[in-house]
Design an enzyme around this catalytic site. Structure first.
Site, short mmCIF file in Angstrom:
data_model
loop_
_atom_site.label_atom_id
_atom_site.label_comp_id
_atom_site.label_asym_id
_atom_site.label_seq_id
_atom_site.Cartn_x
_atom_site.Cartn_y
_atom_site.Cartn_z
N CYS A 87 38.67 47.69 46.86
CA CYS A 87 38.09 46.47 47.43
C CYS A 87 38.96 45.30 47.02
O CYS A 87 39.09 45.00 45.83
CB CYS A 87 36.67 46.30 46.91
SG CYS A 87 35.96 44.70 47.33
N HIS A 95 47.92 36.45 46.70
CA HIS A 95 47.89 37.81 46.18
C HIS A 95 47.21 38.80 47.12
O HIS A 95 47.65 39.93 47.30
CB HIS A 95 47.15 37.83 44.83
CG HIS A 95 48.03 38.24 43.72
ND1 HIS A 95 48.81 37.35 43.02
CD2 HIS A 95 48.30 39.46 43.20
CE1 HIS A 95 49.50 37.99 42.11
NE2 HIS A 95 49.22 39.27 42.20
N1 RBF Z 1 42.94 44.61 42.84
C1 RBF Z 1 41.94 44.93 43.67
O1 RBF Z 1 41.66 46.12 43.88
N2 RBF Z 1 41.20 43.96 44.31
C2 RBF Z 1 41.46 42.63 44.15
O2 RBF Z 1 40.75 41.81 44.75
C3 RBF Z 1 42.53 42.26 43.30
N3 RBF Z 1 42.85 40.94 43.14
C4 RBF Z 1 43.90 40.63 42.34
C5 RBF Z 1 44.26 39.28 42.19
C6 RBF Z 1 45.32 38.93 41.37
C7 RBF Z 1 45.68 37.49 41.24
C8 RBF Z 1 46.03 39.96 40.67
C9 RBF Z 1 47.19 39.60 39.75
C10 RBF Z 1 45.69 41.28 40.81
C11 RBF Z 1 44.62 41.63 41.64
N4 RBF Z 1 44.26 42.97 41.79
C12 RBF Z 1 43.24 43.31 42.63
C13 RBF Z 1 44.90 44.04 40.98
C14 RBF Z 1 46.06 44.74 41.70
O3 RBF Z 1 45.55 45.68 42.65
C15 RBF Z 1 46.89 45.54 40.66
O4 RBF Z 1 46.04 46.37 39.90
C16 RBF Z 1 47.67 44.63 39.72
O5 RBF Z 1 48.40 43.66 40.43
C17 RBF Z 1 48.62 45.46 38.82
O6 RBF Z 1 49.57 46.17 39.62
#
Ligand code: RBF
Length: 161
Positions: A87, A95
């Site tokens: 999600c 991002h």
């Molecule tokens: N991962 C999600 O599954 N859903 C998100 O809404 C989400 N938002 C993120 C917002 C930011 C600013 C960052 C840095 C990461 C986010 N991630 C999110 C995590 C991303 O999928 C991943 O685990 C990290 O970026 C590490 O590779």
């Protein structure tokens, strides 16, 4: 079967999954949502005959990691399909766009590189409310739909082999 809301699918049209083996990779970001997607996917797989010992569940930190987690599952187990659940909710920075693009492209690549289906069960919403509405709320549970899609694609592959 209606194609705009698979949560209302005709259960009789879904093949039996009794002899199919599934991987599920689920992202822990927005866990309130992804745990509901997982519950839906598990109950739907079992409703159609899949057994506990033929369902492998692995967790990854975020949706961006779904691609590699799914590849690990495909490499290290003998699966008929892999379901990817996550999600991504839009924040104040770009991002959201990069994660959505990354995981969409990644899962697409896996579908083409491996000869089994990888199902895209990733919600990409503007708000948490929109996500919850699609994870067991008013718009059904996209985890159920991902499970039905996995069964149907695995059956399609068998039919064509
Ligand atoms: N991962 C999600 O599954 N859903 C998100 O809404 C989400 N938002 C993120 C917002 C930011 C600013 C960052 C840095 C990461 C986010 N991630 C999110 C995590 C991303 O999928 C991943 O685990 C990290 O970026 C590490 O590779």
């Amino acid at each position: 079967m209606s194609t705009d809301d698979l949560s209302k699918y005709d259960a009789g049209s879904v093949p039996n999954a009794g002899d199919m083996r599934f991987g599920i990779v689920v992202a822990d970001w927005n866990q309130e949502v992804t745990s509901s997607l997982l519950r839906g996917a598990l109950s739907t797989l079992k409703k159609h005959g899949a057994t506990d010992n033929n369902i492998v569940v692995k967790h990854v930190p975020g949706s961006f990691e779904l691609t590699l987690g799914a590849q690990f599952l495909a490499e290290y187990d003998d699966l008929d399909a892999v379901i990817c659940l996550g999600c991504v909710i839009q924040g104040e920075t770009p991002h959201f766009t990069y994660i959505c693009q990354g995981v969409t492209y990644g899962i697409t690549e896996l579908n083409l590189d491996y000869n089994i289906p990888f199902i895209f069960g990733v919600l990409t919403t503007l708000t948490l409310e929109q996500a919850l509405a699609r994870a067991g709320g008013v718009h059904g549970n996209k985890g159920d739909e991902a499970a039905v899609t996995a069964i149907r694609m695995a059956a399609l592959q068998r039919e064509m082999e």
